[in-house]
Scaffold this motif. Sequence first.
Motif, mmCIF file in Angstrom:
data_model
loop_
_atom_site.group_PDB
_atom_site.id
_atom_site.type_symbol
_atom_site.label_atom_id
_atom_site.label_comp_id
_atom_site.label_asym_id
_atom_site.label_seq_id
_atom_site.Cartn_x
_atom_site.Cartn_y
_atom_site.Cartn_z
ATOM 1 N N UNK A 433 0.809 -1.224 0.000
ATOM 2 C CA UNK A 433 0.000 0.000 0.000
ATOM 3 C C UNK A 433 0.845 1.279 0.000
ATOM 4 N N UNK A 434 2.013 1.255 0.642
ATOM 5 C CA UNK A 434 2.867 2.441 0.664
ATOM 6 C C UNK A 434 3.301 2.854 -0.738
ATOM 7 N N UNK A 435 3.294 1.912 -1.663
ATOM 8 C CA UNK A 435 3.840 2.145 -3.001
ATOM 9 C C UNK A 435 2.777 2.466 -4.055
ATOM 10 N N UNK A 436 1.510 2.567 -3.653
ATOM 11 C CA UNK A 436 0.422 2.780 -4.606
ATOM 12 C C UNK A 436 -0.068 4.227 -4.531
ATOM 13 N N UNK A 468 -6.430 10.900 0.126
ATOM 14 C CA UNK A 468 -5.219 11.516 0.672
ATOM 15 C C UNK A 468 -4.774 10.913 1.993
ATOM 16 N N UNK A 469 -5.702 10.329 2.747
ATOM 17 C CA UNK A 469 -5.370 9.950 4.120
ATOM 18 C C UNK A 469 -5.441 8.461 4.427
ATOM 19 N N UNK A 470 -5.935 7.646 3.524
ATOM 20 C CA UNK A 470 -6.188 6.249 3.873
ATOM 21 C C UNK A 470 -4.914 5.417 3.971
ATOM 22 N N UNK A 471 -3.866 5.787 3.267
ATOM 23 C CA UNK A 471 -2.675 4.937 3.261
ATOM 24 C C UNK A 471 -1.407 5.753 3.407
ATOM 25 N N UNK A 472 -0.282 5.046 3.476
ATOM 26 C CA UNK A 472 1.015 5.698 3.569
ATOM 27 C C UNK A 472 1.559 6.107 2.203
ATOM 28 N N UNK A 473 0.804 5.852 1.162
ATOM 29 C CA UNK A 473 1.256 6.140 -0.194
ATOM 30 C C UNK A 473 1.264 7.641 -0.469
ATOM 31 N N UNK A 474 2.050 8.089 -1.438
ATOM 32 C CA UNK A 474 2.021 9.503 -1.816
ATOM 33 C C UNK A 474 0.643 9.914 -2.340
ATOM 34 N N UNK A 475 0.323 11.183 -2.184
ATOM 35 C CA UNK A 475 -0.882 11.773 -2.753
ATOM 36 C C UNK A 475 -0.474 12.692 -3.892
ATOM 37 N N UNK A 476 -1.242 12.659 -4.973
ATOM 38 C CA UNK A 476 -0.935 13.530 -6.102
ATOM 39 C C UNK A 476 -2.122 14.447 -6.396
ATOM 40 N N UNK A 477 -1.824 15.722 -6.639
ATOM 41 C CA UNK A 477 -2.804 16.714 -7.075
ATOM 42 C C UNK A 477 -2.447 17.176 -8.478
ATOM 43 N N UNK A 478 -3.474 17.469 -9.274
ATOM 44 C CA UNK A 478 -3.267 18.048 -10.604
ATOM 45 C C UNK A 478 -3.621 19.521 -10.555
ATOM 46 N N UNK A 479 -2.810 20.347 -11.204
ATOM 47 C CA UNK A 479 -3.029 21.792 -11.114
ATOM 48 C C UNK A 479 -4.456 22.120 -11.558
ATOM 49 N N UNK A 480 -5.082 23.057 -10.862
ATOM 50 C CA UNK A 480 -6.456 23.433 -11.154
ATOM 51 C C UNK A 480 -7.486 22.614 -10.415
ATOM 52 N N UNK A 481 -7.103 21.433 -9.931
ATOM 53 C CA UNK A 481 -8.025 20.594 -9.160
ATOM 54 C C UNK A 481 -8.494 21.306 -7.902
ATOM 55 N N UNK A 545 1.151 15.121 8.995
ATOM 56 C CA UNK A 545 0.682 14.510 10.238
ATOM 57 C C UNK A 545 1.371 13.164 10.469
ATOM 58 N N UNK A 546 1.881 12.926 11.678
ATOM 59 C CA UNK A 546 2.645 11.686 11.933
ATOM 60 C C UNK A 546 1.838 10.409 11.754
ATOM 61 N N UNK A 547 0.511 10.452 11.897
ATOM 62 C CA UNK A 547 -0.276 9.233 11.712
ATOM 63 C C UNK A 547 -0.277 8.759 10.266
ATOM 64 N N UNK A 548 0.131 9.624 9.340
ATOM 65 C CA UNK A 548 0.158 9.219 7.938
ATOM 66 C C UNK A 548 1.166 8.107 7.689
ATOM 67 N N UNK A 549 2.136 7.959 8.588
ATOM 68 C CA UNK A 549 3.079 6.845 8.487
ATOM 69 C C UNK A 549 2.783 5.769 9.524
ATOM 70 N N UNK A 550 1.649 5.898 10.182
ATOM 71 C CA UNK A 550 1.296 4.949 11.219
ATOM 72 C C UNK A 550 0.461 3.795 10.701
ATOM 73 N N UNK A 551 -0.364 3.247 11.592
ATOM 74 C CA UNK A 551 -1.163 2.072 11.267
ATOM 75 C C UNK A 551 -2.526 2.475 10.715
#
Length: 659
Positions: A433-436, A468-481, A545-551
Motif C-alpha cells: 500500500x505504501x507504493x500505490x 489523501x489519508x487512507x494509506x502511507x502512499x504519496x498523494x498527487x494533485x493536478x493543477x487546477x483541481x 501529520x505523523x499518523x500518515x506513516x502509522x497504522x
Amino acid sequence: MHNASTSFTVKPRFSAKRAPIAALCCSVLFLLSCSPAEKSSQQTEKENMMQASTKSHPHAAQGQGKPVVYQVFTRLFGNTNTTNKPWGTLEENGVGKFSDFDDAALKSIKELGASYIWYTGVPHHAVINDYTAYGIDLDDPDVVKGRAGSPYAVKDYYDVNPDLADDPAMRLEEFEALIERSHANDLKVIIDIVPNHVARAYKSLNKPEGVSDFGEKDDTTVEYARDNNFYYVVGESFEVPIGENGYQALGGEPHPLADGKFAETPAKWTGNGARAPQPSFHDWYETVKVNYGVRPDGTYDFERLPEEYANKSVVEHAAFWKGKSVPDSWIKFEQIVHYWLDKGVDGFRYDMAEMVPVEFWSYLNSSIKAKNPNAFLLAEVYNPTLYREYLQLGKMDYLYDKVEFYDSLKLLMQGKGDAQALEDIQLSLADIEMHMLHFLENHDEQRIASPDFAGSAEKGLPAMVVSALISRSPTMLYFGQDVGEDGSEETGFGDPTRTTIFDYAGVPAHQRWMNDGKFDGGQSSSEEKALRAYYERLMQISAEHPTMLGKYESLHSFNVKSSENYSERQFSFVRYTDTTALVIVSNFTEQKVQDLSIKLPLKLITEWELNEGELSAVDLVNGYEYKVAVGKKRSSAEINIELDALSSVVLEINLKASK
C-alpha cells in the motif's frame, strides 16, 4: 497515457453535535476504521503486513508525513491568455513559460503540502511552431496531435520544449534555473520519461558526444534485431491514418507540411504496437514503438532476471547487470536519465511502464539509485497482476493506484458503487500500500467537475479526504483541481472533460486563482477560494501529520453492521500511532446524515487502552470538538456526529490522555 488499446505487449512473469458548517468548507471527519469481526487467516496476514512498518517514508515531507506530488502541465500553468480559440496558435491562445514558476507560484504550490513538483511536458516533443531559426526541424502536422503536440511524442530527449522558454536559444539554461528555483522553494523536481515510444521524427540536436539517435544505427532491412531501436514493416512505407468525423490536421488550416503524407520508409511499428504501415486514427500514430529486445512473437532476447531478485536490493540488481550484454535501447535510456540526474532532476514519472519488460526497469532503476538513492520513481502500470512484479523486480518506488482504488472512488462519487470496495482494495494491497500513489485527477483523467465525471468539485471532497489519508502512499494533485477546474474548453484535438494536453489553452479557474501572477485568488469566486482553502488544510495533514506513516484500520464494515444510520454511502477508517489517532469519516451522499454514531471495535479500544469516560476528539479541518464515549471495562467506544452533504471530518485523538 492510456487511451488506446495495444496490439503488442510484453508478457507477465509470474460526540457532541457541532454547528452546521458552510457548504463548501465542510469538515473532514476521519473515523477510526475497523475490520469485520471474523477474518480468514489470509486477511489477518494481509492486515499484519499493513501494520508492520511505521519507519520513516523514504520520500517523506519534512521527515514527518508522506510525499505530496503536484502535477503541473507546464505550458498551461502560467498562461494568462483567456482566448481559447479552437486550434489557436501560440500567439492567439498564449503559452506558459518556465519563468512563470517564480517564488510566488512555487510558494502557492507549497501551500498545498507539496514536496515534489512534476513538470509535465518538459522534454522536447513535436510541436507545430517554427523554430528553424534555432536549428530545429519543422514538425509535420499529419503526425502531430493538436497544434501544441502531445508531450508523449518526444523528439529530443536531450532538449526541452522551446515553447516554454522566454528565449528559445537559452531553453536548457532556463529549465536548469527552474530546477534551482524549485529546490530553493523546497520542491523536488520530477519529469517524464516515455520509454515505450518516441516521436516519428526523432532527432536530437543536443545529445552528448558518443550518443547516437534512436534508430540511427538500425538495420532497416529486417523487422527485428535485438539492437535495433525500432521494429520495421519491411518493404512498405508509412501511410498517414484516415481521420474520423471530418478530422483535419490543424482544423483544416493550411500548412506547408499538412498534405496527408509523411515520409517514412520502411514504415515503423506504431507506439501502441500496431504493425500495419497505415495505423488506425485511434492508434498512437504520432509515435513509434521502441524495441527492448522483445521479439515480434513476444519472447525475450536478453537474460531473464531470476525470481528471487524480487527480494534483493537495488545494489544486488545493479551487480546482476554489470558486464552483461543488453539491448541498445536499454543503454540509450540509461544515458538519458543520467543526463537529467546530472542537471538536478530528482525523479521520473514513467509513461506506460508495463509495456516495457521488467528486466529493463531492474537495469535502469538500479542504475539511477546508484547515482541518487533518493530518486523518486513513479510508473504507470494498469494491470493489477503486474503491480508486485514492477515494484519488486522492476524496483519502482510507486505505481498509480488507478484501476482499483481510483476507479472504485469514481464509481462511488457517481453513485454507481459502494464504499465496501475501498476497504477490500486496501486489504488486498496491504503488503504494497505504501507504493500505490493516490490521485483523483491527472492529465489523462476527466476533471472531477466535468459533467461526465461528477459534475461539481464539491463531490470530490469526501473522495479526496479518503484518497489523501487512507494509506502511507504519496498523494498527487493536478493543477487546477484545488479550484474546481472543469475541463470544458473546446480547444482542438480531443474532447472536453479533460484539460487539453494537445493544444494551446488557458485554464480558467486556475487563471482566476493565479490572478496575473499574484497567486492569491484575487479573481477567484468565493466557492473557488473555499475549495482551495479546504485543499490546503487537507493536504497539510496528508503531508505532515505523523499518523500518515502509522497504522491503518478500516471502520467501514464494522459500522455498516453496528451503526444504525451508517450505510455504504459513508466510509470510515482510522490512522494511528502509539500516541495519536485520526478518526476519518466521509459522507458521499448529498443529504445530511444525523445522529451518526461511529463505533470503534474492541481491538482498537484494547490496543489504545481507552479508559471509561469521555475523551476529546478535535476536527483538524474545522476545529470543532467531539467526544469519544468509552463504556465500562472498555466494552464499547463511539463518537456521535452529524455529517453534512458531501462532507468529512478528521478527528484527532490524544491517546495519552486516556492512559
